[in-house]
Design a protein around this motif. Structure first.
Motif, PDB file in Angstrom:
ATOM      1  N   PRO A 100       5.899 -16.198 -23.911  1.00 23.48           N
ATOM      2  CA  PRO A 100       5.177 -15.255 -22.460  1.00 23.48           C
ATOM      3  C   PRO A 100       5.890 -14.555 -21.910  1.00 23.48           C
ATOM      4  O   PRO A 100       7.230 -15.146 -22.502  1.00 23.48           O
ATOM      5  N   ALA A 101       5.679 -13.672 -20.964  1.00 20.41           N
ATOM      6  CA  ALA A 101       5.969 -12.912 -20.509  1.00 20.41           C
ATOM      7  C   ALA A 101       5.669 -12.667 -18.666  1.00 20.41           C
ATOM      8  O   ALA A 101       3.922 -11.995 -19.488  1.00 20.41           O
ATOM      9  N   ILE A 102       5.750 -12.605 -17.893  1.00 27.91           N
ATOM     10  CA  ILE A 102       5.086 -12.985 -16.381  1.00 27.91           C
ATOM     11  C   ILE A 102       5.325 -10.711 -16.815  1.00 27.91           C
ATOM     12  O   ILE A 102       6.184 -10.099 -16.239  1.00 27.91           O
ATOM     13  N   SER A 103       4.089 -10.239 -16.064  1.00 30.09           N
ATOM     14  CA  SER A 103       4.378  -8.958 -15.346  1.00 30.09           C
ATOM     15  C   SER A 103       3.450  -8.916 -14.004  1.00 30.09           C
ATOM     16  O   SER A 103       2.842  -9.339 -13.454  1.00 30.09           O
ATOM     17  N   ILE A 104       4.201  -8.311 -13.105  1.00 32.37           N
ATOM     18  CA  ILE A 104       3.089  -8.658 -11.301  1.00 32.37           C
ATOM     19  C   ILE A 104       3.472  -6.502 -10.988  1.00 32.37           C
ATOM     20  O   ILE A 104       3.384  -5.648 -11.540  1.00 32.37           O
ATOM     21  N   SER A 105       1.730  -6.310 -10.466  1.00 36.09           N
ATOM     22  CA  SER A 105       1.463  -5.332 -10.161  1.00 36.09           C
ATOM     23  C   SER A 105       2.644  -4.842  -9.235  1.00 36.09           C
ATOM     24  O   SER A 105       2.513  -2.868  -9.213  1.00 36.09           O
ATOM     25  N   ALA A 106       3.055  -5.156  -8.526  1.00 36.99           N
ATOM     26  CA  ALA A 106       4.017  -5.024  -7.436  1.00 36.99           C
ATOM     27  C   ALA A 106       5.232  -5.826  -7.059  1.00 36.99           C
ATOM     28  O   ALA A 106       5.086  -6.932  -7.252  1.00 36.99           O
ATOM     29  N   SER A 107       5.696  -5.445  -6.582  1.00 33.06           N
ATOM     30  CA  SER A 107       7.644  -5.789  -6.547  1.00 33.06           C
ATOM     31  C   SER A 107       8.237  -6.226  -5.087  1.00 33.06           C
ATOM     32  O   SER A 107       8.575  -6.670  -4.588  1.00 33.06           O
ATOM     33  N   ALA A 108       7.039  -5.610  -3.841  1.00 31.87           N
ATOM     34  CA  ALA A 108       7.284  -5.658  -2.782  1.00 31.87           C
ATOM     35  C   ALA A 108       5.656  -5.408  -1.961  1.00 31.87           C
ATOM     36  O   ALA A 108       4.990  -4.337  -2.904  1.00 31.87           O
ATOM     37  N   ILE A 109       5.007  -6.245  -0.675  1.00 34.77           N
ATOM     38  CA  ILE A 109       3.645  -5.976  -0.330  1.00 34.77           C
ATOM     39  C   ILE A 109       4.333  -5.621   0.775  1.00 34.77           C
ATOM     40  O   ILE A 109       4.961  -6.324   1.811  1.00 34.77           O
ATOM     41  N   ASP A 110       4.350  -4.791   1.261  1.00 40.13           N
ATOM     42  CA  ASP A 110       3.996  -3.614   3.081  1.00 40.13           C
ATOM     43  C   ASP A 110       2.821  -3.555   3.190  1.00 40.13           C
ATOM     44  O   ASP A 110       2.054  -2.866   3.076  1.00 40.13           O
ATOM     45  N   PHE A 111       2.237  -4.693   4.628  1.00 41.02           N
ATOM     46  CA  PHE A 111       1.169  -4.411   5.538  1.00 41.02           C
ATOM     47  C   PHE A 111       1.332  -3.364   6.574  1.00 41.02           C
ATOM     48  O   PHE A 111       0.497  -2.916   6.236  1.00 41.02           O
ATOM     49  N   GLY A 112       1.805  -3.007   6.797  1.00 39.09           N
ATOM     50  CA  GLY A 112       2.271  -1.594   7.410  1.00 39.09           C
ATOM     51  C   GLY A 112       2.301  -2.251   8.774  1.00 39.09           C
ATOM     52  O   GLY A 112       2.529  -3.320   9.507  1.00 39.09           O
ATOM     53  N   ILE A 113       2.019  -1.882   9.595  1.00 35.22           N
ATOM     54  CA  ILE A 113       1.763  -1.656  11.671  1.00 35.22           C
ATOM     55  C   ILE A 113       0.417  -2.360  11.373  1.00 35.22           C
ATOM     56  O   ILE A 113      -0.798  -2.289  11.034  1.00 35.22           O
ATOM     57  N   ILE A 114       0.789  -3.898  11.975  1.00 33.34           N
ATOM     58  CA  ILE A 114      -0.740  -5.125  12.185  1.00 33.34           C
ATOM     59  C   ILE A 114      -1.137  -5.061  13.537  1.00 33.34           C
ATOM     60  O   ILE A 114      -0.218  -4.939  14.017  1.00 33.34           O
ATOM     61  N   PHE A 115      -2.269  -5.471  14.110  1.00 38.86           N
ATOM     62  CA  PHE A 115      -2.801  -6.106  15.341  1.00 38.86           C
ATOM     63  C   PHE A 115      -2.377  -7.252  15.233  1.00 38.86           C
ATOM     64  O   PHE A 115      -3.124  -7.965  14.530  1.00 38.86           O
ATOM     65  N   ILE A 116      -2.653  -7.915  16.094  1.00 39.13           N
ATOM     66  CA  ILE A 116      -2.622  -9.684  15.940  1.00 39.13           C
ATOM     67  C   ILE A 116      -3.653  -9.810  15.624  1.00 39.13           C
ATOM     68  O   ILE A 116      -4.769  -9.100  16.030  1.00 39.13           O
ATOM     69  N   ASN A 117      -4.013 -11.695  15.331  1.00 37.36           N
ATOM     70  CA  ASN A 117      -5.728 -11.770  15.056  1.00 37.36           C
ATOM     71  C   ASN A 117      -6.238 -11.008  14.013  1.00 37.36           C
ATOM     72  O   ASN A 117      -7.494 -11.356  14.355  1.00 37.36           O
ATOM     73  N   GLN A 118      -5.561 -10.144  13.221  1.00 37.08           N
ATOM     74  CA  GLN A 118      -6.681  -9.598  12.030  1.00 37.08           C
ATOM     75  C   GLN A 118      -6.510  -9.912  11.320  1.00 37.08           C
ATOM     76  O   GLN A 118      -5.604 -10.607  10.508  1.00 37.08           O
ATOM     77  N   ASN A 119      -7.114 -10.268  10.416  1.00 36.78           N
ATOM     78  CA  ASN A 119      -6.880 -10.377   8.853  1.00 36.78           C
ATOM     79  C   ASN A 119      -6.344  -8.906   7.965  1.00 36.78           C
ATOM     80  O   ASN A 119      -7.591  -7.911   7.694  1.00 36.78           O
ATOM     81  N   TYR A 120      -5.542  -9.417   7.240  1.00 37.74           N
ATOM     82  CA  TYR A 120      -5.195  -8.070   5.963  1.00 37.74           C
ATOM     83  C   TYR A 120      -5.257  -8.885   4.660  1.00 37.74           C
ATOM     84  O   TYR A 120      -4.391  -9.663   4.610  1.00 37.74           O
ATOM     85  N   SER A 121      -5.510  -7.595   3.933  1.00 36.27           N
ATOM     86  CA  SER A 121      -5.971  -8.184   2.745  1.00 36.27           C
ATOM     87  C   SER A 121      -4.970  -7.489   1.729  1.00 36.27           C
ATOM     88  O   SER A 121      -5.208  -6.407   1.420  1.00 36.27           O
TER      89      SER A 121
END
Length: 103
Positions: free
Chosen positions: A12-33
């Protein structure tokens, strides 16, 4: 005559679509996906046994899964916090990939 020898391996060989995830600037108490795609690019079944994060503000919903060669899953990752400032976190994926058992 020249003898030729080779060994054919299958794994088997695993591959992922991103090596890092950056949500950027976000606001308190908001959900980001973000959706991370995890694929088996190998030739044997890939068992993903555990996916975890080291921060309670980052949530994932995951059950162990076996992926046939060429199959993939989409892993939703959600971030929400009530604390201002920079957040650094790591996502850990454990599998039976012999070359990268932990990423």
């Amino acid at each position: 005559l020249i003898p030729i020898q080779l060994t054919v391996a299958s794994a088997p060989a695993i591959s992922i679509s991103a090596s890092a995830i950056d949500f950027g600037i976000i606001f308190i108490n908001q959900n980001y996906s973000y959706t991370l795609q995890i694929e088996n690019t190998g030739t044997e079944s890939l068992l993903i046994s555990e996916i975890s994060t080291d921060n309670q503000d980052v949530s994932i919903s995951f059950d162990p899964v076996a992926l046939d060669p060429g199959d993939y899953i989409n892993l939703p990752i959600t971030f929400s916090t009530s604390n201002p400032g920079e957040l650094l976190s790591e996502l850990t994926i454990n599998s039976n990939d012999p070359g990268t058992p932990t990423m």
